[in-house]
Scaffold this active site. Structure first.
Site, mmCIF file in Angstrom:
data_model
loop_
_atom_site.group_PDB
_atom_site.id
_atom_site.type_symbol
_atom_site.label_atom_id
_atom_site.label_comp_id
_atom_site.label_asym_id
_atom_site.label_seq_id
_atom_site.Cartn_x
_atom_site.Cartn_y
_atom_site.Cartn_z
ATOM 1 C CG HIS A 111 -15.644 8.889 5.077
ATOM 2 N ND1 HIS A 111 -15.193 9.118 3.803
ATOM 3 C CD2 HIS A 111 -14.882 9.656 5.885
ATOM 4 C CE1 HIS A 111 -14.189 9.983 3.856
ATOM 5 N NE2 HIS A 111 -13.985 10.315 5.102
ATOM 6 C CD GLU A 157 -9.768 3.643 6.338
ATOM 7 O OE1 GLU A 157 -9.238 4.258 5.397
ATOM 8 O OE2 GLU A 157 -10.974 3.350 6.369
ATOM 9 N N GLY A 159 1.527 4.017 3.942
ATOM 10 C CA GLY A 159 2.489 3.189 3.216
ATOM 11 C C GLY A 159 3.557 4.006 2.516
ATOM 12 N NE ARG A 197 -15.705 13.384 9.642
ATOM 13 C CZ ARG A 197 -14.606 13.143 8.967
ATOM 14 N NH1 ARG A 197 -14.147 11.912 8.860
ATOM 15 N NH2 ARG A 197 -13.947 14.123 8.379
ATOM 16 N N GLY A 246 0.842 -1.193 0.000
ATOM 17 C CA GLY A 246 0.000 0.000 0.000
ATOM 18 C C GLY A 246 0.875 1.240 0.000
ATOM 19 C CG LEU A 303 -5.646 13.448 5.814
ATOM 20 C CD1 LEU A 303 -5.625 14.788 5.102
ATOM 21 C CD2 LEU A 303 -5.517 12.330 4.793
#
Lengths: 247, 667
Positions: B430, B454, B46, B338, B41, B470
């Site tokens: 998401h 993730e 990665g 969220r 990745g 991020l």
């Protein structure tokens, strides 16, 4: 809507390839172009035929993977969009749509509409970076103020998604818009200025070695660029290159 | 000792990482040249890991399924990246970022990991600026910040609505530099299909060259999985079409525990579904909630009229609008986290107030912001008594400068102009907080197999705050893994090259080939997408924004049945040894069909609501998530036992020594 698709089919890089005709029915105007291609492929799979290979990933216009030449235009009709952002409402019922891969010597076809764009990666590898290691001990991010205007221009150049539409559009298959975007971004920022000369020389050299053509200033690349990368960047690259080669 | 040792260092929270770094084993530069590391990745985690490991001197082999490492889906992240820089002087600090992240995650993350994340966050911004990442700046030339959901400070750095792109291109450029130096060998258009374990340690992978179809063996002293999340188990999500769980799932089947699979983030502001042909959903950045106000009409007859096109949103008077987030959560308003915003939208739509044809959409309205900015701008420009038109004209310009590309993206997809009429939005899958269980070193339960970004479960608990993905991806890759992996590899300096002709590699390759030929020779009648869409529907209906025992039990049965049907009836055209995108998809969906079952099992066992996991049986009278800290303050790590449904639960108890567990309130 019902459409006739004329699609480039090519088994592999050695195959000669040819256009094939496929009808598709009941296409909704709200579908994206690639969703229309999904419908076609499902149809082909279920009837025992080979689906059309095409590159795509994010389907929101940012990864730069999708790459179709539609009715003679990179990413089809419409400005400022990639193929995945093109919607079928841009076409009329009964239309015939021509779909081809990017065509350039530096982008050989892998299969059907899929091309090999690793030449772009090699151009970046030749110098599209600032030579700093990830130590965590670089100076504070606010230590060097950067004029907003420069930062904004650098950002605009940096939004290039590396899709290759510029190359596919250019009659000379020139990659100057792509290469100049990276050279400009870094030349505009104090962090990139240190290596600006060597970068310009190395990247241009690699670009030539990959077999991309030269720029003859028609400006078609800028028109078809989905991210609106400005031709100004090519001027800046030429200036950087000239500066580097004369000093 | 339990199998789950989190290996959190001793000492006070704020000294743990420093002490840890002072005492780990290092590998001397000459020996690093003798060590190989595989990174799968090339997204933020990665790309940054591969570049940093190569800079340190290790020999890195990096893999991505895209045609270039620059295209990983981190590129699509829009809003920003958090860092506790306190440039705004609004009271931010490492502790506050840590506190907000643990609270935002509904107290289901590991304190020590989150603190370390907050601690290195400031370095990320320094590093990226040094690389030439063009963050947004103010007129004085310093970096600008914006605010995101669930916090009371402005700590988000951004580059318009393309922050992920700019950060990824930064990591990609660092990676490209190492490729040029020969320290990274890059394998584009390659997909990892199996993890190879030799003597109990991860020692390599089996990968398929997606262009030629060739099956390749790659060995290394450690394997780092940075393969992202598994949101595509829902078929429709904001993930890229190729995003998948395969690498992580193969590792899971080889012994890596999979933690909290049911923690899924349903993002509140996405473009609603328009039809059955839909292949993916598009996110509208959370940053829009800084200026957009979310509402539905108060009167059901207005809703009807809007759906029928007899009324336009603009025709609804201010007093007839229900700004339901501002009403329910006065202190955070439109900037609640969220999970809270998503459930509130679902609540209104379930009550019949959805504003589009399908009844699954709410408005995100910028008219107040346009007016507010217009007035300020008129003052700045010294325009006295500006007309309403002038104010709106000036305001639109300000909004365009902030969100121009997002507005344009919205208009391209929906054919509606959000400067003139409110956007319609609805929640969509998401991000997945769950993932491979890792200890403080980011190592999975397989020695030598690491997971970053993730793909691991570690930092976001049950809900991730905006602009933290991020941050975590880059923290793991640039600043955490390069240290922690050294401690492990220091024992491998005398091992020498790992041979690829061992029986373990033979067996792994045979297994991969067997699955591929099974798919190709299946001679079924239905395409891969047919099954993927059906799986997605089960997941969305029964394991989606709100779950209950009955639905989850049904999902368990239905997913297992669908999997059986898939293996009987899937049709994959073409051959194994050629470019074959349908074959790639088939393998990924086969793994989603297994993961989906574990997902439902995890959601069923967690008898509480927390963050992105909402069980209808466990809610307060006001409809808020009701945690059960006595029984469920643990990370659920599942061990594979031959079938996804037979997985065995291991608990990592979460200790909160620096934060008091509270009912999360944004009111």
């Amino acid at each position: 809507m019902n459409l006739t698709l004329k699609i480039w089919r090519q088994k592999n890089s050695k195959d000669k390839g040819k256009m094939e005709t496929y009808p598709v029915k009941d296409i909704s105007p709200d579908m994206s172009f690639l969703e229309m291609m999904d419908v076609l492929n499902n149809q082909l799979i279920e009837s025992g035929q080979d689906p059309v290979a095409f590159d795509h990933d994010c389907r929101e216009g940012i990864c730069g993977m999708c790459s179709m030449f539609i009715n003679g235009e990179a990413h089809g009709p419409g400005r400022g969009i990639t193929t995945c952002q093109l919607h079928m409402r841009s076409f009329k019922d009964g239309d015939t749509i021509y779909i081809e891969p990017w065509r350039a010597a530096a982008f050989p076809v892998i299969k059907d509409l899929v091309v090999d764009r690793s030449s772009f990666d090699r151009v970046i590898q030749a110098g599209g970076y600032v030579s700093v290691n990830t130590s965590g001990n670089t100076q504070d991010a606010n230590a060097i103020p950067v004029p907003k205007e420069d930062a904004d221009k650098a950002f605009d150049a940096a939004t290039c998604i590396g899709c290759g539409a510029c190359v596919a559009t250019c009659k000379n298959s020139s990659a100057m818009l792509f290469v100049s975007a990276k050279i400009s971004q870094l030349a505009l920022l104090p962090q990139g200025k240190v290596e600006a000369k060597q970068r310009a020389l190395n990247m241009v050299k690699q670009m030539d070695e990959e077999g991309f053509g030269n720029c003859s200033n028609t400006g078609a690349c800028e028109v078809e660029c989905p991210k609106g990368i400005s031709l100004e960047n090519i001027a800046r690259m030429n200036r950087e290159y000239l500066k580097a080669s004369t000093s | 000792m339990s199998k789950l040792d989190s290996k959190v260092p001793e000492g006070p929270l704020k000294d743990k990482w420093t002490n840890y770094k002072d005492h780990i084993n290092l590998v001397n530069p000459a020996n690093k040249r003798l060590i190989d590391v595989i990174v799968v990745g090339t997204g933020l985690a990665g790309g940054s890991a591969a570049a940093s490991l190569a800079e340190l001197g290790y020999n890195v082999k990096a893999f991505c399924f895209q045609d270039s490492p620059r295209r990983a889906h981190s590129i699509a992240a829009q809003g920003g990246i958090n860092a506790a820089k306190n440039y705004q002087g609004d009271g931010d600090s490492t502790y506050r970022l840590f506190y907000d992240t643990v609270k935002g995650g509904d107290y289901r993350s590991r304190e020590a990991n989150v603190y370390r994340l907050a601690e290195v966050s400031a370095n990320i911004i320094d590093q990226c600026v040094a690389q030439g990442v063009p963050f947004a700046r103010e007129y004085g030339g310093l970096l600008d910040n914006r605010s995101f959901g669930g916090v009371l400070v402005s700590r988000t750095f951004y580059a318009k609505g393309q922050t992920g792109q700019q950060l990824l291109l930064g990591a990609y450029s660092a990676l490209s530099r190492q490729i040029a130096r020969g320290k990274v060998t890059m394998y584009n258009r390659h997909e990892m299909l199996e993890l190879v374990i030799v003597d109990g340690k991860a020692r390599g992978i089996i990968a398929r060259n997606l262009v030629t179809g060739e099956i390749e063996r790659h060995s290394a002293h450690a394997v780092v999985l940075c393969t992202g999340g598994y949101g595509n188990v829902f078929f429709l999500s904001t993930n890229a079409m190729g995003s998948n769980v395969t690498a992580a799932w193969k590792a899971h089947k080889q012994g890596a525990f999979f933690a909290n699979p049911c923690y899924t983030q349903i993002h509140p502001t996405c473009i609603p579904v328009s039809g059955d042909y839909q292949s993916k959903l598009t996110l509208m950045s959370e940053s829009l909630r800084n200026d957009g106000r979310i509402w539905v009409p108060k009167k059901i007859e207005d809703v009807k009229a809007i759906r029928e096109g007899k009324l336009k949103p603009k025709d609804i008077k201010e007093e007839d609008r229900d700004y339901y987030l501002e009403r329910r959560y006065p202190s955070f308003g439109n900037l609640v986290p969220r999970d809270v915003a998503s459930r509130a939208a679902k609540e209104r739509c379930d009550a019949g107030f959805g504003v589009n044809k399908t009844g699954e959409a709410v408005f995100l309205d910028f008219s107040s912001a346009i007016e507010r900015y217009g007035k300020t701008e008129a003052n700045i420009q010294g325009i006295e008594n500006p007309s309403k038109e002038k104010i709106i004209e000036l305001g639109k310009k300000v909004v365009e400068a902030k969100y121009g590309n997002l507005f344009q993206m919205y208009e391209k997809i929906t054919d509606d102009n959000p400067y003139e009429t409110p956007m319609k939005i609805y929640p969509a899958v998401h991000y997945t907080m769950g993932g491979l269980w890792v200890d403080y070193n980011l190592m999975t339960t397989i020695p030598g197999c690491y997971a970053c970004g993730e793909a691991n479960f570690s930092d976001h608990g049950a809900n991730r705050l905006g602009a933290s993905a991020l941050m975590q991806g880059l923290a793991d890759g640039y600043f955490v893994l390069p240290y922690t992996i050294g401690d492990y590899l220091s024992k491998d300096i005398r091992t020498g090259k790992i041979p690829t002709n061992s029986p373990e590699f033979d067996a792994a390759e045979a297994k991969v080939k067997e699955q591929l030929s099974k798919l190709i020779d299946n001679n079924g009648t239905k395409s891969v997408d047919y099954f993927h869409k059906r799986l997605g529907k089960i997941m969305w209906d029964k394991c989606g924004m709100a779950r209950n025992e009955k639905g989850l039990n049904e999902a368990l049965v239905e997913i297992a049945q669908l999997r059986e049907e898939f293996w009987k009836d899937v049709k994959v055209p073409g051959k194994m040894n050629e470019f074959n995108p349908e074959l790639e998809k088939a393998g990924r969906v086969a793994d989603f069909l297994e993961l989906g079952e574990l997902f439902a099992k995890d959601a069923l066992h967690r008898n509480e609501s927390c963050g992105g996991h909402f069980r209808e049986e466990y809610q307060t009278e006001e409809g808020e998530a009701k945690r059960d800290d006595v029984n469920f303050a643990y990370a659920a790590a599942w061990e594979y036992k031959g079938k996804p449904g037979d997985a065995v639960l291991h608990k990592e108890e979460l200790k909160f020594e620096n934060i008091e567990l509270k009912q999360r309130s944004y009111k």
